[in-house]
Enzyme design. Sequence first.
Site, mmCIF file in Angstrom:
data_model
loop_
_atom_site.group_PDB
_atom_site.id
_atom_site.type_symbol
_atom_site.label_atom_id
_atom_site.label_comp_id
_atom_site.label_asym_id
_atom_site.label_seq_id
_atom_site.Cartn_x
_atom_site.Cartn_y
_atom_site.Cartn_z
ATOM 1 N N CYS A 179 -23.821 34.481 45.304
ATOM 2 C CA CYS A 179 -23.219 33.345 44.576
ATOM 3 C C CYS A 179 -22.014 33.704 43.713
ATOM 4 O O CYS A 179 -21.448 32.810 43.068
ATOM 5 C CB CYS A 179 -24.244 32.630 43.691
ATOM 6 S SG CYS A 179 -25.611 31.887 44.584
ATOM 7 N N ASP A 180 -21.597 34.967 43.676
ATOM 8 C CA ASP A 180 -20.432 35.301 42.852
ATOM 9 C C ASP A 180 -19.685 36.516 43.415
ATOM 10 O O ASP A 180 -19.351 37.456 42.688
ATOM 11 C CB ASP A 180 -20.857 35.569 41.402
ATOM 12 C CG ASP A 180 -19.714 35.375 40.400
ATOM 13 O OD1 ASP A 180 -18.681 34.785 40.788
ATOM 14 O OD2 ASP A 180 -19.858 35.805 39.243
ATOM 15 N N ILE A 181 -19.436 36.490 44.729
ATOM 16 C CA ILE A 181 -18.680 37.567 45.364
ATOM 17 C C ILE A 181 -17.219 37.455 44.936
ATOM 18 O O ILE A 181 -16.575 36.424 45.119
ATOM 19 C CB ILE A 181 -18.789 37.489 46.905
ATOM 20 C CG1 ILE A 181 -20.232 37.723 47.359
ATOM 21 C CG2 ILE A 181 -17.832 38.498 47.572
ATOM 22 C CD1 ILE A 181 -20.753 39.119 47.117
#
Length: 234
Positions: free
Chosen positions: A81-83
């Site tokens: 969810c936060d690459i």
Amino acid sequence: MSQQEIDLLKNLNHKNIVKYLGSLKTKSHLHIILEYVENGSLANMIKPNKFGAFPESVVAVYIAQVLEGLVYLHEQGVIHCDIKGANILLTKEGLVKLADFGVATKLTEADVNTHSVVGTPYWMAPEVIEMSGVCAASDIWSVGCTVIELLTCVPPYYDLQPMPALFRIVQDEHPPIPDSLSPAITDFLCQCFRKDARQRPDAKTLLSHPWIQNSTRRVLQSSMHHSGTMRYIS
């Protein structure tokens, strides 16, 4: 880092995932011990006072490892969810480690996706912004944004404030792709940026994309002629 992040991290074991080593809780603090990753984040490395933007072939080597990590995560039912560059760490040997699982989601069979806005605006997939559900393909969109970040030092729409950027992500056919890129990497990005999350290839499929395959082969062959791993950026 929260207890939820610890519970998730302690069950992950992969060479491309930062390793959780332990924790210590006091009355006022929760101390977390993670493996030390010497070279810091890719976002830090592309700063002008460091190395600046990476060439396509080097980006391919790093993104291949990001995809390896995502194959593992998604098989475990975990969506990062936060690459983004700031959450991709690099060892001195050139090994990539995905880090910061603060907003990661563990999917259960009963919860096919999650309807909340999580992540960082410029790297966020349209379905996340529209709250139609985070899914494994949302990480793939973020991979595309990270490729552009590593090639240009900024993610797509970085010239806009976050709210207008989110609007454009939803409205545009796909984020702007620099004209100077090779056809192979442009095709890779177009696949990452398919608006319909169901049409995006998964991480395992993208690992066999010609841009990844050809670039990593060339860089690894080249590195065999030098001492150390990719000495020009280590």
